[in-house]
Design a protein around this motif. Structure first.
Motif, PDB file in Angstrom:
ATOM      1  N   ALA A   1     104.926  -0.411  34.183  1.00 48.95           N
ATOM      2  CA  ALA A   1     104.020   0.386  34.743  1.00 48.95           C
ATOM      3  C   ALA A   1     104.164  -0.639  36.271  1.00 48.95           C
ATOM      4  CB  ALA A   1     102.274  -0.868  34.806  1.00 48.95           C
ATOM      5  N   GLU A   2     105.068  -1.333  36.715  1.00 46.16           N
ATOM      6  CA  GLU A   2     105.271  -0.967  37.706  1.00 46.16           C
ATOM      7  C   GLU A   2     106.324   0.046  38.525  1.00 46.16           C
ATOM      8  OE1 GLU A   2     106.206  -5.217  40.106  1.00 46.16           O
ATOM      9  OE2 GLU A   2     105.978  -5.503  38.015  1.00 46.16           O
ATOM     10  N   ALA A   3     107.024   0.072  37.769  1.00 49.15           N
ATOM     11  CA  ALA A   3     108.510   1.386  37.937  1.00 49.15           C
ATOM     12  C   ALA A   3     107.743   2.389  38.397  1.00 49.15           C
ATOM     13  CB  ALA A   3     109.276   0.812  37.060  1.00 49.15           C
ATOM     14  N   VAL A   4     106.590   2.580  37.563  1.00 45.76           N
ATOM     15  CA  VAL A   4     105.391   3.846  37.342  1.00 45.76           C
ATOM     16  C   VAL A   4     104.771   3.706  38.493  1.00 45.76           C
ATOM     17  CG1 VAL A   4     104.062   5.493  36.852  1.00 45.76           C
ATOM     18  CG2 VAL A   4     106.299   4.449  35.350  1.00 45.76           C
ATOM     19  N   GLU A   5     104.353   2.950  39.302  1.00 47.16           N
ATOM     20  CA  GLU A   5     103.111   2.721  40.112  1.00 47.16           C
ATOM     21  C   GLU A   5     104.058   2.990  41.739  1.00 47.16           C
ATOM     22  OE1 GLU A   5     100.048   1.369  40.281  1.00 47.16           O
ATOM     23  OE2 GLU A   5      99.877   1.291  42.737  1.00 47.16           O
ATOM     24  N   GLY A   6     105.641   2.588  41.029  1.00 50.43           N
ATOM     25  CA  GLY A   6     106.693   2.900  42.360  1.00 50.43           C
ATOM     26  C   GLY A   6     107.031   3.906  42.590  1.00 50.43           C
ATOM     27  N   CYS A   7     106.722   5.014  41.940  1.00 51.57           N
ATOM     28  CA  CYS A   7     107.296   6.047  41.748  1.00 51.57           C
ATOM     29  C   CYS A   7     105.977   6.935  42.252  1.00 51.57           C
ATOM     30  CB  CYS A   7     107.347   6.947  40.065  1.00 51.57           C
ATOM     31  SG  CYS A   7     108.875   6.044  39.789  1.00 51.57           S
ATOM     32  N   ILE A   8     104.850   6.570  41.561  1.00 54.91           N
ATOM     33  CA  ILE A   8     103.319   7.315  42.596  1.00 54.91           C
ATOM     34  C   ILE A   8     103.597   7.087  44.044  1.00 54.91           C
ATOM     35  CG2 ILE A   8     100.795   6.727  42.938  1.00 54.91           C
ATOM     36  CD1 ILE A   8     101.139   6.384  39.234  1.00 54.91           C
ATOM     37  N   LYS A   9     103.830   6.164  43.719  1.00 52.79           N
ATOM     38  CA  LYS A   9     103.793   5.501  45.567  1.00 52.79           C
ATOM     39  C   LYS A   9     105.180   6.049  46.933  1.00 52.79           C
ATOM     40  CE  LYS A   9     103.031   1.492  47.196  1.00 52.79           C
ATOM     41  NZ  LYS A   9     102.918  -0.090  47.936  1.00 52.79           N
ATOM     42  N   LEU A  10     106.028   6.768  45.604  1.00 53.64           N
ATOM     43  CA  LEU A  10     106.920   7.292  46.516  1.00 53.64           C
ATOM     44  C   LEU A  10     106.703   8.938  47.219  1.00 53.64           C
ATOM     45  CD1 LEU A  10     110.867   6.998  46.097  1.00 53.64           C
ATOM     46  CD2 LEU A  10     109.979   9.225  45.826  1.00 53.64           C
ATOM     47  N   ALA A  11     106.158   9.162  45.941  1.00 56.32           N
ATOM     48  CA  ALA A  11     105.635  10.121  45.302  1.00 56.32           C
ATOM     49  C   ALA A  11     104.401  10.895  46.523  1.00 56.32           C
ATOM     50  CB  ALA A  11     104.954  11.060  44.941  1.00 56.32           C
ATOM     51  N   ARG A  12     103.459   9.577  47.097  1.00 58.05           N
ATOM     52  CA  ARG A  12     102.589   9.793  48.128  1.00 58.05           C
ATOM     53  C   ARG A  12     103.738   9.921  49.600  1.00 58.05           C
ATOM     54  NH1 ARG A  12      96.669   8.282  47.275  1.00 58.05           N
ATOM     55  NH2 ARG A  12      96.553   8.781  45.374  1.00 58.05           N
ATOM     56  N   LYS A  13     103.999   8.633  49.616  1.00 55.58           N
ATOM     57  CA  LYS A  13     104.617   9.222  51.170  1.00 55.58           C
ATOM     58  C   LYS A  13     105.221  10.047  51.527  1.00 55.58           C
ATOM     59  CE  LYS A  13     106.899   5.987  54.760  1.00 55.58           C
ATOM     60  NZ  LYS A  13     108.346   5.831  55.310  1.00 55.58           N
ATOM     61  N   TRP A  14     106.317  10.455  50.757  1.00 54.77           N
ATOM     62  CA  TRP A  14     107.143  11.842  50.540  1.00 54.77           C
ATOM     63  C   TRP A  14     105.997  12.848  51.287  1.00 54.77           C
ATOM     64  CZ3 TRP A  14     107.050  15.995  47.717  1.00 54.77           C
ATOM     65  CH2 TRP A  14     108.512  17.258  47.925  1.00 54.77           C
ATOM     66  N   GLY A  15     105.031  12.737  50.045  1.00 47.10           N
ATOM     67  CA  GLY A  15     104.157  14.555  50.554  1.00 47.10           C
ATOM     68  C   GLY A  15     103.576  14.773  51.593  1.00 47.10           C
ATOM     69  N   LYS A  16     103.015  12.888  52.124  1.00 47.36           N
ATOM     70  CA  LYS A  16     102.355  12.988  53.518  1.00 47.36           C
ATOM     71  C   LYS A  16     103.842  13.105  54.385  1.00 47.36           C
ATOM     72  CE  LYS A  16     100.341   8.759  54.088  1.00 47.36           C
ATOM     73  NZ  LYS A  16      98.898   9.115  54.598  1.00 47.36           N
ATOM     74  N   GLU A  17     104.898  12.782  54.171  1.00 45.13           N
ATOM     75  CA  GLU A  17     105.802  13.377  55.888  1.00 45.13           C
ATOM     76  C   GLU A  17     106.904  14.491  55.204  1.00 45.13           C
ATOM     77  OE1 GLU A  17     109.019   9.889  54.844  1.00 45.13           O
ATOM     78  OE2 GLU A  17     107.410   8.492  56.029  1.00 45.13           O
ATOM     79  N   LYS A  18     106.739  14.862  54.321  1.00 47.25           N
ATOM     80  CA  LYS A  18     107.904  15.412  53.671  1.00 47.25           C
ATOM     81  C   LYS A  18     107.233  17.000  53.234  1.00 47.25           C
ATOM     82  CE  LYS A  18     111.775  13.463  54.199  1.00 47.25           C
ATOM     83  NZ  LYS A  18     113.055  13.811  54.610  1.00 47.25           N
ATOM     84  N   ARG A  19     105.656  17.106  52.871  1.00 42.03           N
ATOM     85  CA  ARG A  19     105.420  18.715  52.341  1.00 42.03           C
ATOM     86  C   ARG A  19     103.660  18.206  53.138  1.00 42.03           C
ATOM     87  NH1 ARG A  19     104.933  22.266  48.130  1.00 42.03           N
ATOM     88  NH2 ARG A  19     103.539  22.695  47.212  1.00 42.03           N
ATOM     89  N   ASP A  20     103.245  18.236  54.331  1.00 42.31           N
ATOM     90  CA  ASP A  20     101.847  18.385  55.134  1.00 42.31           C
ATOM     91  C   ASP A  20     100.543  17.378  54.216  1.00 42.31           C
ATOM     92  OD1 ASP A  20     100.973  19.632  56.902  1.00 42.31           O
ATOM     93  OD2 ASP A  20     100.019  21.083  55.538  1.00 42.31           O
ATOM     94  N   GLY A  21     101.466  16.329  53.432  1.00 39.67           N
ATOM     95  CA  GLY A  21     100.309  15.474  53.143  1.00 39.67           C
ATOM     96  C   GLY A  21      99.700  15.706  52.234  1.00 39.67           C
ATOM     97  N   ALA A  22     100.841  16.430  51.143  1.00 40.85           N
ATOM     98  CA  ALA A  22     100.662  17.051  50.007  1.00 40.85           C
ATOM     99  C   ALA A  22     100.506  14.918  49.579  1.00 40.85           C
ATOM    100  CB  ALA A  22     101.661  17.444  49.338  1.00 40.85           C
ATOM    101  N   PHE A  23      99.687  14.662  48.219  1.00 37.15           N
ATOM    102  CA  PHE A  23     100.207  13.944  47.830  1.00 37.15           C
ATOM    103  C   PHE A  23      99.056  13.761  45.744  1.00 37.15           C
ATOM    104  CE2 PHE A  23      94.955  15.404  48.671  1.00 37.15           C
ATOM    105  CZ  PHE A  23      94.681  14.811  47.447  1.00 37.15           C
ATOM    106  N   GLU A  24      98.519  15.452  45.756  1.00 37.22           N
ATOM    107  CA  GLU A  24      98.443  15.443  44.055  1.00 37.22           C
ATOM    108  C   GLU A  24      99.823  15.310  43.295  1.00 37.22           C
ATOM    109  OE1 GLU A  24      94.077  17.678  44.324  1.00 37.22           O
ATOM    110  OE2 GLU A  24      96.268  18.176  42.870  1.00 37.22           O
ATOM    111  N   ILE A  25      99.628  14.473  41.892  1.00 39.01           N
ATOM    112  CA  ILE A  25     100.715  13.865  40.706  1.00 39.01           C
ATOM    113  C   ILE A  25      99.791  14.643  40.147  1.00 39.01           C
ATOM    114  CG2 ILE A  25     102.064  12.923  39.304  1.00 39.01           C
ATOM    115  CD1 ILE A  25     101.829  10.884  41.925  1.00 39.01           C
TER     116      ILE A  25
END
Ligand SMILES: *Cc1c(COP(=O)(O)O)cnc(C)c1O
Length: 400
Positions: free
Chosen positions: A105-129
Motif C-alpha cells: 500500500a505504501e508503494a502504491v501510495e508513493g506512485c500516486i503521490k508521484l503522479a500528482r506531482k508529475w501532473g502538477k509540474e508537467k501536465r498543467d495540473g493534471a491530477f486524475e488517475i
C-alpha cells in the motif's frame, strides 16, 4: 488447536479479518506446521510473499547476519544494503529511480503521490488517475480509493479525489476516460485480489501506446504479480512493454516486509523533502530483499516458474474436465484461480485445511493458489489432488 489463542485473539484484536481455525508455528519450504504438529502444503505463501519458501537457508542467513550487524539507523545516513538493492532492481527493470517503503500500500501510495506531482509540474495540473474495476491497490485512504471493492471504501468516505474507474481489459474505456485532467493510468498487469484476472495479450501494449499518445504515465502495480510470480521477473515484461512507474512489495522480501516504488528518469519528479520514511529501506529489510531478488535472478526462477506454471495449468485443466463445478481456471506462472459454479470457495478452503492444504478463497466463487516459487512439480500435483478430493466432497454433498 489451543482455544486459548482463539479466545485471546478475539479479546484483543479488531475483528477486521476472518482467520482460519489453525495456529501455525513452523515452516519449511512449501510446508507449514500447526501447534499440534499437523503438516500443511502451503499454496498461499503468506499471500504470494514467501517467494523462496519458508525458512530458505539464504534468507535465514541474510536475516541473521544483518540483524547481528545493523538493523536500522534511518535514512539520515547512507547504508549499503539499500543501495545494492536499488541498483539490482533498476538494472533488471529498466527503471531509473527507487524509493523503499515497508508494504504494498505504501508503494502504491508513493506512485500516486508521484503522479500528482508529475501532473502538477508537467501536465498543467493534471491530477486524475485512471484505475480499473476489480482492482486492488491497498488499504490506506488513497490506495483504498484506487481499489474497486465498494465495501472496503464505503465506511471511510469522503475518499481521496481524482480517481476515475474503467473496466479492466478495455483500452477504449481508458481512451474515453482520458481528459486534460488525467495524469496517469494505474493497473495491475494481472489482477490478483480481483480473482486472478489475466487480460488479453494485446491489452497492455495498447494501453502503453495510448499513454504515449496522450502524454500520460503508465503505472504498474506489481505488488502481487511481480518478482517472478507469473513467470517473468515483473508481470508487465510478459507483455513486452515498459512502464513509467511501478510498485513492488510482497514477494520481494521473501516473507520479510519491504516495499518499493520505481520510476523512469523522465517522470522521476520527487525531489528533496517530497517524500520520506523512517523504516523504509532499512538495512535488515533491504539486505533480505537483495538476497531474495538476487537468488531469483541468478537461478532464473522466473523461467522455472513459467515451466511449473504450465505443468500446473495442465493439471488444473484436467481437473476442470473431471469436475463440472469448475467453470474456469485462469492464471499465469504460480498464481491461479479455480472459478466454481457456486459460492463454495470458503467451504473449499476449510476442507482443504482439513486435508492438509492451505489455499485461499479470493472470491466467494474462486479458489486461489499462490505457492512459493520454489514449490516442486510433485508438490503441485499433491495440491491439485487435495483440491480434487475437496471438490468431490462438495459435489457429493457430504463434506463431513
Ligand atoms: C497486496 C497488494 C497491495 C497491498 O499490499 P500491502 O502490503 O498489503 O499493503 C497492493 N496492490 C496489490 C496488487 C496487492 O496484491
Amino acid at each position: 488447536m489451543s482455544e486459548n489463542w482463539v479466545e485471546l485473539e478475539s479479546r484483543y484484536f479488531f475483528p477486521v479479518g476472518k482467520r482460519l481455525p489453525v495456529t501455525l508455528v513452523k515452516g519449511q519450504g512449501s510446508r507449514v506446521w500447526d501447534e499440534d504438529g499437523r503438516e500443511y502444503l502451503d499454496c498461499v505463501a503468506g499471500i504470494a510473499a514467501v517467494s523462496l519458501g519458508h525458512c530458505h537457508p539464504e534468507v535465514v542467513k541474510a536475516v541473521q547476519e544483518q540483524a547481528a550487524s545493523l538493523m536500522h539507523v534511518s535514512n539520515y545516513y547512507y547504508t549499503v544494503p539499500q543501495i545494492k538493492l536499488a541498483q539490482l532492481l533498476c538494472e533488471h527493470t529498466g527503471m531509473d529511480k527507487v524509493f523503499f517503503c515497508n508494504s504494498g500500500a505504501e508503494a502504491v501510495e508513493g506512485c500516486i503521490k508521484l503522479a500528482r506531482k508529475w501532473g502538477k509540474e508537467k501536465r498543467d495540473g493534471a491530477f486524475e488517475i485512471i484505475v480499473a474495476e476489480d482492482a486492488f491497490h491497498g488499504r490506506t485512504l488513497a490506495t483504498v480509493t484506487a481499489t474497486a471493492t465498494e465495501k472496503y471504501r464505503a465506511p471511510f468516505t469522503p475518499l481521496v479525489e481524482g480517481f476515475v474507474r474503467v473496466p479492466f481489459n478495455d483500452v477504449e474505456a481508458i481512451k474515453r476516460a482520458t481528459t486534460g485532467k488525467t495524469a496517469a493510468v494505474l493497473l495491475e498487469p494481472i489482477q490478483g485480489e480481483g480473482g486472478v484476472i489475466v487480460p488479453d495479450d494485446d491489452y497492455l501494449p495498447q494501453v502503453r501506446a495510448w499513454c504515449d499518445e496522450a502524454g500520460i504515465l503508465l503505472m504498474a502495480d506489481e505488488v502481487q504479480v511481480g518478482v517472478g510470480r507469473v513467470g517473468a521477473l515483473f508481470a508487465h515484461q510478459l507483455y513486452g512493454i515498459e512502464v513509467d512507474v511501478m510498485a513492488v512489495a510482497k514477494g520481494l522480501g521473501g516473507g520479510f516486509p519491504i516495499g518499493a516504488f520505481l520510476a523512469k528518469d523522465h517522470c522521476a519528479v520527487l525531489g528533496l523533502g517530497d517524500h520520506g520514511t523512517t523504516f523504509g529501506g532499512n538495512p535488515l529489510a533491504a539486505h533480505v530483499g537483495y538476497t531474495v531478488l538476487k537468488h531469483i535472478i541468478e537461478n532464473d526462477l522466473s523461467a522455472q516458474v513459467a515451466k511449473k506454471g504450465e505443468h500446473l495449468e495442465r493439471r488444473l485443466h484436467s481437473l476442470a474436465d473431471r469436475h463440472s463445478m469448475v467453470k474456469e481456471v485462469r492464471g499465469r506462472g504460480l498464481l491461479w484461480a479455480i472459478e466454481l459454479d457456486r459460492a463454495a470457495a470458503e467451504e473449499a478452503v476449510l476442507l482443504c485445511l482439513e486435508e492438509g492444504l492451505l489455499a485461499n478463497n479470493v472470491k466467494p466463487t474462486a479458489l486461489r493458489l499462490m505457492p512459493p516459487l520454489t514449490i516442486t512439480e510433485e508438490e503441485l500435483d499433491r495440491a491439485v489432488e487435495i483440491v480434487e478430493r475437496v471438490l468431490g466432497r462438495i459435489e457429493s454433498g457430504t463434506p463431513k
